[in-house]
Design a protein around this motif. Structure first.
Motif, PDB file in Angstrom:
ATOM      1  N   UNK A 244      23.178 -12.851  -5.037  1.00 46.03           N
ATOM      2  CA  UNK A 244      21.998 -12.096  -5.437  1.00 46.03           C
ATOM      3  C   UNK A 244      21.697 -11.098  -4.325  1.00 46.03           C
ATOM      4  N   UNK A 245      21.731  -9.822  -4.676  1.00 47.44           N
ATOM      5  CA  UNK A 245      21.481  -8.777  -3.683  1.00 47.44           C
ATOM      6  C   UNK A 245      20.022  -8.379  -3.782  1.00 47.44           C
ATOM      7  N   UNK A 246      19.222  -8.813  -2.798  1.00 48.30           N
ATOM      8  CA  UNK A 246      17.785  -8.570  -2.842  1.00 48.30           C
ATOM      9  C   UNK A 246      17.471  -7.304  -2.047  1.00 48.30           C
ATOM     10  N   UNK A 247      16.680  -6.420  -2.639  1.00 43.99           N
ATOM     11  CA  UNK A 247      16.312  -5.178  -1.947  1.00 43.99           C
ATOM     12  C   UNK A 247      14.799  -5.111  -1.820  1.00 43.99           C
ATOM     13  N   UNK A 248      14.325  -5.025  -0.586  1.00 45.43           N
ATOM     14  CA  UNK A 248      12.900  -4.851  -0.301  1.00 45.43           C
ATOM     15  C   UNK A 248      12.656  -3.351  -0.206  1.00 45.43           C
ATOM     16  N   UNK A 249      11.546  -2.884  -0.754  1.00 45.43           N
ATOM     17  CA  UNK A 249      11.301  -1.439  -0.772  1.00 45.43           C
ATOM     18  C   UNK A 249       9.937  -1.112  -0.170  1.00 45.43           C
ATOM     19  N   UNK A 250       9.702   0.182   0.037  1.00 47.35           N
ATOM     20  CA  UNK A 250       8.399   0.642   0.532  1.00 47.35           C
ATOM     21  C   UNK A 250       7.354   0.415  -0.548  1.00 47.35           C
ATOM     22  N   UNK A 251       6.139   0.041  -0.123  1.00 51.40           N
ATOM     23  CA  UNK A 251       5.062  -0.164  -1.080  1.00 51.40           C
ATOM     24  C   UNK A 251       4.790   1.119  -1.866  1.00 51.40           C
ATOM     25  N   UNK A 252       4.483   0.950  -3.169  1.00 43.23           N
ATOM     26  CA  UNK A 252       4.283   2.122  -4.032  1.00 43.23           C
ATOM     27  C   UNK A 252       2.796   2.421  -4.176  1.00 43.23           C
ATOM     28  N   UNK A 253       2.434   3.665  -3.941  1.00 41.16           N
ATOM     29  CA  UNK A 253       1.059   4.074  -4.233  1.00 41.16           C
ATOM     30  C   UNK A 253       1.111   5.338  -5.073  1.00 41.16           C
ATOM     31  N   UNK A 254      -0.049   5.674  -5.690  1.00 37.85           N
ATOM     32  CA  UNK A 254      -0.065   6.880  -6.524  1.00 37.85           C
ATOM     33  C   UNK A 254       0.325   8.088  -5.681  1.00 37.85           C
TER      34      UNK A 254
END
Ligand SMILES: Nc1nc2c(ncn2[C@@H]2O[C@H](COP(=O)(O)OP(=O)(O)OP(=O)(O)O)[C@@H](O)[C@H]2O)c(=O)[nH]1
Ligand SMILES: [Mg+2]
Length: 464
Positions: free
Chosen positions: A275-285
């Motif tokens: 399982x390749x887990x990718x953490x990303x930058x938090x999304x805001x409007x």
């Protein structure tokens, strides 16, 4: 001289130092190499301890030499295997000496050149030692990253997968025989007696194909794994969840919103499935997003969402009562569903349940901090990926195989529809069967039109 008959040589063991290193030579005529390196000819398939000699008959190293005469070798050609000490320099010297000894053999010998990647296996395929699917399984076994993947590669390599594919092809050949016979002799008509065997065999082939597809999909999962992308507003605990799943402090965790700027990827395994887990930058409007770097980070996050197999939409249970937070969460949920691939599940996961109980009953409830709910999340991911733990008969497979089987099924389904309209649609039925048969043949590389003709002629009494 034909390109394929040139002898090839390579270091067969992994680069670096080891107790033993192997140099392998394969080709049409390699007695000059055997003579040059070993100072004599060798008994077939017997390990002989001797000195490996340079051009001046001085020893380069001592070790075991084994000669496998064609066709009883991995490639089906004459093969010489030298087991020496596993140092990079000594192995390079031996390899260079093999090329030199081949060249010195004169016109009677094959020149020896360096092997291309996979060329030994390619020759095994060309010499009918392996079919395409088996050859691929060799590479898969070497690359296997989990025990389950290794075991299913071994099964595929031993030809279990190919045998199933072949069985299915034989069933298709039988239907095709009946159909083609009708097309050749239409004046004899197609009574009920002849229609039924066609329909029955079509049904048998379809159900065998369905089972094979399932097993193959499981195998593709074992080999390729799934990509899971963690997405959500800033500070909901995405990086904490990545760290909890990986069991290591990989991504920076802080109470400051906008901590993660770039994506952070880590491969883990759940029950043997990569399982390749990718953490990303938090999304805001968009109108709220901060500096240039954060904007780039968010664009990357969306890019990851678009290529995910599963999206985890992470939400903060401790902030669900805050109107701003929950309004943005609702908006984000819609945008994620829209931007993720059409059939990609977006899994709603409530984090920080150690601080507050989520109001929503749906979705998974967890705490990245205490670890509660992690086991359930892992199971859910496997389930969404289509993994069936009780299936132990998976074949290691590639998307190429899965696609070929899907194509076969499409044509079989079309054939089925025409089968309903027999005998009028006989030619269309025949064409769909031919396409299904070809698609299947691509898996093992076995397809040839002659094969079908051969079977028809051998089983049918055409001269009646
Ligand atoms: N109590 C509690 N705190 C948590 C939990 N998960 C994360 N936190 C805290 O929440 C804060 C944010 O966590 P991160 O993992 O950095 O959140 P993130 O979603 O990666 O944030 P960004 O990278 O800014 O988008 C940190 O202070 C964490 O310690 C949890 O399950 N329970
Ligand atoms: Mg983060």
């Amino acid at each position: 001289m034909h390109e394929r008959s040139a002898a090839i040589a390579a270091i067969a063991t992994a680069p670096g130092r080891g107790a033993v290193g192997i140099v392998r030579v394969s080709g049409g005529e390699i007695s000059a190499v055997v003579q040059g390196l070993c100072g004599r000819q060798l008994k077939p398939r017997e390990a002989t301890y001797l000195a490996f000699l340079d051009a001046a008959s001085q020893p380069i190293d001592h070790g075991l030499a084994i000669y496998f005469p064609a066709p009883h070798s991995f490639t089906g050609e004459h093969v010489l295997e030298l087991q020496a000490h596993g140092g990079p320099v000594v192995l390079q010297l031996l390899l260079a000496r093999c090329l030199e000894a081949g060249a010195a053999g004169g016109s009677a010998a094959s020149p020896v050149r360096l092997a291309r990647p996979g060329e030994f296996t390619e020759r095994a395929y060309l010499n009918n030692k392996l079919d395409l699917a088996q050859a691929e399984a060799v590479a898969d076994l070497i690359d296997a990253s989990t025990e389950a993947a290794a075991r299913s590669a071994t099964r595929a390599m031993a030809g279990v997968f190919s045998a199933e594919v072949q069985l299915l092809r034989e069933r298709l050949i039988e239907v095709r025989m009946l159909v083609e016979a009708y097309l050749d002799f239409p004046e004899e008509g197609l009574g009920a007696l002849q229609r039924q065997p066609i329909v029955d065999r079509l049904a048998q082939a379809s159900s065998a194909l369905a089972t094979l597809r399932q097993r193959t999909q499981q195998g593709a999962l074992l080999r390729e794994g799934i990509k899971v992308v963690l997405a959500g507003q800033p500070n909901v605990g995405k990086s904490s969840l990545l760290n909890a799943l990986a069991g290591a402090e990989l991504a920076i965790v802080s109470p400051i919103a906008g901590t993660t700027r770039d994506k952070v990827a880590q491969s883990i395994q759940i029950e043997g499935v990569p399982v390749h887990v990718v953490d990303t930058a938090g999304l805001r409007p968009a109108h709220e997003s901060g500096d240039e770097i954060e904007k780039i980070g968010m664009a990357r996050a969306w890019g990851e969402v678009q290529s995910a197999d599963v999206v985890i939409f992470l939400r903060d249970a401790s902030r669900q009562q805050q109107p701003d937070y929950s309004a943005e969460d609702a908006r984000l949920e819609g945008e994620l569903a829209q931007k993720a691939g059409k059939s990609v599940p977006v899994l709603s996961v409530w984090n920080k349940t150690d601080l507050a109980e989520p109001a929503a009953i749906t979705g998974i409830h967890l705490s990245a901090k205490t670890g509660v709910g992690l086991a359930q999340l892992r199971q859910r991911l496997l389930h969404l990926a289509g993994w069936e733990a009780e299936r132990e008969d998976a074949f290691i497979a590639r998307s190429r195989h899965v696609q070929a089987l899907a194509l076969t099924q499409q044509h079989l389904q079309a054939a089925w529809v025409y089968g309903e309209g027999l005998p009028d649609a006989m030619e269309l039925l025949a064409e769909e069967l031919r396409l299904a048969h070809n698609a299947l043949g691509e898996i093992t590389g076995a397809f040839s039109a002659d094969e079908l003709l051969g079977v028809i002629f051998s089983r049918f009494c055409i001269g009646k």
